[in-house]
Design an enzyme around this catalytic site. Structure first.
Site, mmCIF file in Angstrom:
data_model
loop_
_atom_site.group_PDB
_atom_site.id
_atom_site.type_symbol
_atom_site.label_atom_id
_atom_site.label_comp_id
_atom_site.label_asym_id
_atom_site.label_seq_id
_atom_site.Cartn_x
_atom_site.Cartn_y
_atom_site.Cartn_z
ATOM 1 N N ASP A 97 0.852 -1.058 -0.010
ATOM 2 C CA ASP A 97 -0.064 -0.040 0.029
ATOM 3 C C ASP A 97 0.692 1.323 0.106
ATOM 4 O O ASP A 97 0.453 2.169 0.687
ATOM 5 C CB ASP A 97 -0.923 -0.078 1.206
ATOM 6 C CG ASP A 97 -2.098 -1.103 1.118
ATOM 7 O OD1 ASP A 97 -2.387 -1.464 -0.136
ATOM 8 O OD2 ASP A 97 -2.333 -1.729 1.985
ATOM 9 N N ASP A 157 -6.727 -5.893 -4.530
ATOM 10 C CA ASP A 157 -7.677 -5.915 -3.681
ATOM 11 C C ASP A 157 -8.426 -4.817 -3.915
ATOM 12 O O ASP A 157 -8.322 -3.552 -3.240
ATOM 13 C CB ASP A 157 -6.816 -5.757 -2.288
ATOM 14 C CG ASP A 157 -7.908 -5.635 -0.931
ATOM 15 O OD1 ASP A 157 -9.092 -5.852 -1.039
ATOM 16 O OD2 ASP A 157 -7.233 -5.535 0.085
ATOM 17 N N PHE A 158 -9.520 -4.912 -4.783
ATOM 18 C CA PHE A 158 -10.468 -3.836 -4.953
ATOM 19 C C PHE A 158 -11.807 -3.877 -4.145
ATOM 20 O O PHE A 158 -12.671 -3.490 -4.645
ATOM 21 C CB PHE A 158 -10.573 -3.580 -6.560
ATOM 22 C CG PHE A 158 -9.456 -3.026 -7.178
ATOM 23 C CD1 PHE A 158 -8.485 -2.186 -6.510
ATOM 24 C CD2 PHE A 158 -8.968 -3.558 -8.661
ATOM 25 C CE1 PHE A 158 -7.198 -1.892 -7.004
ATOM 26 C CE2 PHE A 158 -7.866 -2.923 -9.253
ATOM 27 C CZ PHE A 158 -6.917 -2.158 -8.300
ATOM 28 N N LYS A 159 -11.830 -5.036 -3.560
ATOM 29 C CA LYS A 159 -13.151 -5.194 -2.806
ATOM 30 C C LYS A 159 -14.411 -4.942 -3.795
ATOM 31 O O LYS A 159 -15.217 -4.058 -3.121
ATOM 32 C CB LYS A 159 -13.016 -4.364 -1.323
ATOM 33 C CG LYS A 159 -11.977 -4.847 -0.824
ATOM 34 C CD LYS A 159 -12.139 -4.053 0.733
ATOM 35 C CE LYS A 159 -10.884 -4.397 1.731
ATOM 36 N NZ LYS A 159 -9.573 -3.906 1.248
ATOM 37 N N ASP A 177 -20.657 -4.796 -6.286
ATOM 38 C CA ASP A 177 -21.557 -4.150 -7.331
ATOM 39 C C ASP A 177 -22.520 -5.199 -7.661
ATOM 40 O O ASP A 177 -22.518 -6.296 -7.423
ATOM 41 C CB ASP A 177 -20.891 -3.467 -8.482
ATOM 42 C CG ASP A 177 -21.312 -2.098 -8.824
ATOM 43 O OD1 ASP A 177 -22.518 -2.319 -9.166
ATOM 44 O OD2 ASP A 177 -20.748 -0.815 -8.830
ATOM 45 N N VAL A 225 -1.914 -8.917 10.507
ATOM 46 C CA VAL A 225 -0.832 -9.108 11.259
ATOM 47 C C VAL A 225 0.110 -7.948 11.387
ATOM 48 O O VAL A 225 0.106 -7.041 10.295
ATOM 49 C CB VAL A 225 -0.050 -10.446 10.437
ATOM 50 C CG1 VAL A 225 1.357 -10.511 11.090
ATOM 51 C CG2 VAL A 225 -0.985 -11.478 10.344
#
Ligand code: NUP
Length: 217
Positions: free
Chosen positions: A12, A60-62, A65, A172
């Site tokens: 990130d 990781d675009f969660k 829709d 973690v």
């Protein structure tokens, strides 16, 4: 994704060169690199292709829709070179099925968020977590995302999904979870971000986690 070190880096950072440097350093210690909105929005989707030479990429675009939009989003993410996509489960079976169907056609992976790792997940998500886990198993997703901050929930979720699906587990280090505890609780992989990418020696930080996991498997 090959199960080797059982560590997934959550990258990130928001600078392309930093992302590449860290990936080069930790490549030998991770089974995948997870990128999300911070890096993709900062650098563009080309970053997926650029990092994929170091490790498989989980985006990781969660995704959360309607079925058609889920499919369109996953199509673009796979086209950019990702091997897996993280989607939300709370949107329900049809939205999830659309993503899983596309992933299967393209031999890619969908990981479904059951309940998230932060404290606020207890407000709404946790109540739905077990149902989402069952749905993920029913539609034969590749795996679920479950919280290292609550290893007892990982054990519960493992009971629901059985051994066909994988559990990848964030929380973690910076969020307080322990890599060895959550692996013992039933996770296949731990996802670690800040404890690695904010370290002065990301490779050594990654190695330490890999060694900790090796002690308990
Ligand atoms: O429940 C979740 N918790 C979580 O932290 C689901 C996630 N996808 N994540 C992601 O995992 C989060 O967005 C971040 O990319 C990573 C954890 O990073 P860190 O807390 O180790 O820095």
């Amino acid at each position: 994704m090959e199960k080797n070190t059982r560590l997934i880096l959550a990258l990130d950072v928001t600078d392309r060169d930093e992302a590449i440097q860290i990936s080069e350093k930790v490549a030998g210690y991770v089974d995948a690199i997870k990128i999300g909105y911070p890096l993709a929005l900062a650098t563009g989707m080309e970053i997926i292709g650029q990092l994929s030479k170091y490790a498989p990429i989980i985006a990781d675009f969660k995704v959360a829709d309607i079925p058609n939009t889920n499919r369109l989003i996953c199509e673009q993410v796979f086209k950019a070179g990702a091997d897996g996509v993280i989607v939300q489960g709370f949107t329900g079976h049809d939205s999830l099925e659309a993503a899983v169907k596309l992933a299967k056609e393209q031999k890619k992976d969908i990981f479904v968020v059951t309940e998230m790792s932060h404290p606020g997940a207890l407000d709404f998500m946790q109540q739905a977590g077990e149902g989402i886990a069952k749905m993920a198993a029913d539609v034969k997703a590749s795996g679920v995302v479950a919280p290292a901050t609550r290893p007892e929930r990982v054990t519960e979720i493992r009971k629901i999904i059985g051994n066909e699906l994988s559990i990848i587990s964030p929380g973690v280090g910076a969020q307080g979870g322990s890599a060895s505890d959550v692996i013992k609780a039933g996770a296949d992989w731990v996802i670690v971000g800040r404890s690695i990418y904010q370290s002065d020696e990301p490779d050594m930080a990654a190695k330490k986690i890999v060694d900790e996991i090796k002690e308990v498997i």
